[in-house]
Design a protein around this motif. Sequence first.
Motif, short mmCIF file in Angstrom:
data_model
loop_
_atom_site.label_atom_id
_atom_site.label_comp_id
_atom_site.label_asym_id
_atom_site.label_seq_id
_atom_site.Cartn_x
_atom_site.Cartn_y
_atom_site.Cartn_z
N ALA A 199 0.80 -1.24 0.00
CA ALA A 199 0.00 0.00 0.00
C ALA A 199 0.83 1.29 0.00
O ALA A 199 0.53 2.22 -0.78
CB ALA A 199 -0.98 -0.02 1.16
N PRO A 200 1.90 1.39 0.82
CA PRO A 200 2.65 2.67 0.82
C PRO A 200 3.28 2.95 -0.54
O PRO A 200 3.32 4.10 -1.01
CB PRO A 200 3.73 2.46 1.89
N ARG A 201 3.78 1.90 -1.20
CA ARG A 201 4.41 2.07 -2.52
C ARG A 201 3.35 2.44 -3.57
O ARG A 201 3.56 3.31 -4.42
CB ARG A 201 5.14 0.77 -2.88
N LEU A 202 2.19 1.81 -3.46
CA LEU A 202 1.10 2.10 -4.38
C LEU A 202 0.68 3.57 -4.24
O LEU A 202 0.39 4.27 -5.22
CB LEU A 202 -0.07 1.16 -4.07
N ASP A 203 0.70 4.01 -3.01
CA ASP A 203 0.36 5.40 -2.71
C ASP A 203 1.34 6.36 -3.40
O ASP A 203 0.94 7.39 -3.96
CB ASP A 203 0.44 5.57 -1.19
#
Length: 311
Positions: A199-203
């Motif tokens: 999720a953080p990378r996708l963000d």
Amino acid sequence: MRKKVTVVGAGNVGATTAQRIVDKGYADVVLVDVVEGMPQGKALDMLQAGPITGSDASVTGANSYESTANSDVVVITAGIARKPGMSRDDLLMTNMKIVGEVTSQVATRSPKSVLIVVSNPLDAMVQHAYRVSGFPKQRVVGMAGILDTARFRTFLAQELKMSITNVQAYVLGGHGDSMVPLIGSTTAGGVPVSELIPAPRLDEIVKRTQNGGAEIVGLLKTGSAYYAPSAAVEQMVEAVIFDRKAVLPCAALLEGEYGINGLYVGVPVKLGAGGVESVIQVKLTPQEDAALKKSAAAVRELIAIMGKQPA
Ligand code: TXD
């Protein structure tokens, strides 16, 4: 007889769009700009590529509109582009005047055409062109979603080291910082990206997409992106000319769809000979729905500012 496409604004996006169409050879192109000699010079140069590319399509340049009469599609790229530090909204007043003038010129001469608006701030400009043209909503459409989606797909494919053809996504909403990538329906090789990328990378990838135009403006310093934008416009022109009925994210007038009324916003549409033949309603998560409404509110603010100006 070949179809006819007029491209107004022979700058970076306009000229590159014309080149892509002429290279493919499916339509004759008229390139219009206010700068004397420039559209004529670019058109002549493009025409002389014909013997090399094998295209018989004609391309002419003009500083007036007589030769644009009876175009099947008119692409409006006229206006000013961003410089570093500028937002798309900073272009509002200048481009509103230009897009209004251009629209009334082309609408009278090509009353049956499909208008594809490209000038920024996109959603406000396409709404303005719709109003000035008097055309039915189906025949006035804006280009932004294909570009924003292509940026998102590029970054995802890079991240996953996967072919771009396997990454499917939609970026909806206004063409600004509040654009809405639909994570829920974004897949790579058929697998939801949320299962493949933390999720953080996708963000981070979402933020880079939202900032995609500014990243290029920052590097170019003297203008904004045009290779990917012109590819997006050409895809729309092709969908109309060949009646492809292609489902593509475009700025279309919503009248109740997605709970939004009387506003141009980026949504998936079916694009064919009649222009926007229908709006496709994708199921949104509550967060996506809220983000789309927020993005629409930002567009509505610009429309309100335009409404306070003399037409
Ligand atoms: O996703 C998107 N919709 C966009 C939009 C992606 C890329 C660029 N985007 C916007 O398109 C950008 O912010 C600008 O508002 C337009 C055109 O961008 P471009 O990069 O092509 O700008 P240029 O190179 O400055 O070209 C604009 C041309 C230039 O040659 C002017 O002389 C001409 O527009 N111009 C006019 N032509 C005809 N008639 C009038 N009145 C006129 N005024 C300026």
